[in-house]
Design a protein around this motif. Structure first.
Motif, PDB file in Angstrom:
ATOM      1  N   ALA A   1       0.417  -1.294   2.250  1.00 17.69           N
ATOM      2  CA  ALA A   1       0.300   0.130   1.915  1.00 17.69           C
ATOM      3  C   ALA A   1       1.704   0.645   1.646  1.00 17.69           C
ATOM      4  N   SER A   2       1.810   1.914   1.234  1.00 16.35           N
ATOM      5  CA  SER A   2       3.128   2.456   0.902  1.00 16.35           C
ATOM      6  C   SER A   2       4.083   2.382   2.094  1.00 16.35           C
TER       7      SER A   2
ATOM      8  N   THR B   1       5.193  -3.301   3.277  1.00 15.40           N
ATOM      9  CA  THR B   1       5.352  -1.938   2.793  1.00 15.40           C
ATOM     10  C   THR B   1       5.603  -1.984   1.290  1.00 15.40           C
TER      11      THR B   1
ATOM     12  N   ASP C   1       6.596   3.840  -2.629  1.00 19.53           N
ATOM     13  CA  ASP C   1       5.992   4.878  -3.471  1.00 19.53           C
ATOM     14  C   ASP C   1       6.523   4.731  -4.890  1.00 19.53           C
TER      15      ASP C   1
ATOM     16  N   SER D   1      -4.226  -0.161   1.064  1.00 18.28           N
ATOM     17  CA  SER D   1      -4.509   1.127   0.438  1.00 18.28           C
ATOM     18  C   SER D   1      -5.373   0.876  -0.790  1.00 18.28           C
TER      19      SER D   1
ATOM     20  N   GLU E   1      -4.867   1.988  -3.657  1.00 17.79           N
ATOM     21  CA  GLU E   1      -3.961   1.732  -4.783  1.00 17.79           C
ATOM     22  C   GLU E   1      -3.636   0.249  -4.878  1.00 17.79           C
TER      23      GLU E   1
ATOM     24  N   ASP F   1      -3.043   5.384   4.523  1.00 22.49           N
ATOM     25  CA  ASP F   1      -3.067   6.022   3.214  1.00 22.49           C
ATOM     26  C   ASP F   1      -4.108   7.136   3.201  1.00 22.49           C
ATOM     27  N   SER F   2      -3.724   8.309   2.752  1.00 23.59           N
ATOM     28  CA  SER F   2      -4.634   9.463   2.758  1.00 23.59           C
ATOM     29  C   SER F   2      -5.784   9.297   1.766  1.00 23.59           C
ATOM     30  N   GLU F   3      -5.606   8.446   0.748  1.00 29.77           N
ATOM     31  CA  GLU F   3      -6.658   8.229  -0.246  1.00 29.77           C
ATOM     32  C   GLU F   3      -7.718   7.235   0.230  1.00 29.77           C
TER      33      GLU F   3
ATOM     34  N   VAL G   1      -8.401   3.366   2.817  1.00 27.41           N
ATOM     35  CA  VAL G   1      -7.972   1.989   3.093  1.00 27.41           C
ATOM     36  C   VAL G   1      -9.202   1.092   3.045  1.00 27.41           C
TER      37      VAL G   1
END
Length: 199
Positions: free
Chosen positions: A38-39, A71, A74, A104, A106, A169-171, A173
Motif C-alpha cells: 500500500a502507499s 510501501t 504516492d 490497496s 490501486e 488505504d481509505s479506498e 484493501v
C-alpha cells in the motif's frame, strides 16, 4: 500521465524480472509468502499479520507463512518513491516471491492490469463463491492506449474491512492470489484465513 508512465515502467520491470528470476534468492518452497502493499505499510501491521498467521500455520499445518510489507508511496506527491515501490512489487511477482497479496485497490488494479492475479473462479468453485459473503473485487482492464479490453475483469479478490488492514488505504484493501504461485492450495488456505480474520 505520471501514473501511466510509472505503470509502464512497472510492466517493463516485470518482463526484465522474469528473465532474471532464476538468478534471485532461493525460493521459500515450504511456506506461503504474503506481501502487504500500500502507499504506506506500518511495521506494526505486518507484525500483527505475522503473529496472527503464526498462530494458525504451525509445524502441524505442514507449512508456515512469511509476511513482508512494501510501501509503494504516492504517485502524486512523490512519484520517484512510488516508482521504486511499484517496481519492487513487480519484481517480487516476477521472481515468484509473492503467493498472497494484501493490497490497496490501486495496487490490486495494477497487478490485475498486468495479468498478475488469479481469477476467483480458478480458486473457488461457483458454489463456494456463492457462500462467501465478502465483497468480490474486479477491475476495468484496458489496453496500452487506455481503451477497455473487456467491460470488467473477472473478480480476482475479496475486500477486507478488519481494523488491522482497512487503515492501509481509505479506498479499500483486498486480498488476492498471484497468478504465478506454485502453492495454490496453501495460498487459498491463507487467503481464507485472512478473510475470516479481517473480512
Amino acid at each position: 500521465m505520471k501514473t501511466r508512465q510509472i505503470m509502464a515502467l512497472s510492466l517493463s520491470l516485470v518482463l526484465v524480472g522474469g528473465m532474471f528470476a532464476s538468478c534471485g534468492s532461493e525460493e521459500n518452497s515450504a511456506g506461503v509468502d504474503v506481501v502487504v502493499a500500500a502507499s504506506y505499510v506500518p511495521e506494526e501491521t505486518t507484525d500483527t499479520l505475522q503473529q496472527a498467521l503464526d498462530g494458525v500455520y504451525t509445524e502441524e499445518s505442514g507449512f508456515g507463512c512469511t509476511v513482508t510489507g512494501v510501501t509503494t508511496g504516492d504517485t502524486e506527491s512523490d512519484p520517484m518513491m512510488a516508482a521504486a515501490g511499484i517496481m519492487k512489487v513487480a519484481g517480487m511477482v516476477a521472481a515468484d516471491e509473492i503467493d498472497v497479496l494484501v493490497a490497496s485497490l490501486e495496487e490490486g488494479e495494477r497487478q490485475a492490469q498486468n495479468g498478475g492475479l488469479l481469477p476467483l473462479s480458478e480458486v473457488f468453485t461457483e458454489e463456494e463463491l456463492a457462500e462467501i459473503s465478502l465483497e468480490q473485487i474486479s477491475f476495468d482492464i484496458t489496453d496500452s492506449d487506455g481503451n477497455p479490453e473487456e467491460e470488467f475483469s473477472e473478480p480476482c479478490g475479496f475486500k477486507l474491512t478488519g481494523e488491522t488492514v482497512s487503515g492501509l488505504d481509505s479506498e479499500g484493501v483486498g486480498v488476492f492470489i498471484v497468478s504465478n504461485t506454485d502453492k495454490p492450495e496453501e495460498s487459498r488456505q491463507v487467503m481464507e484465513t485472512l478473510m475470516e480474520m479481517y473480512g
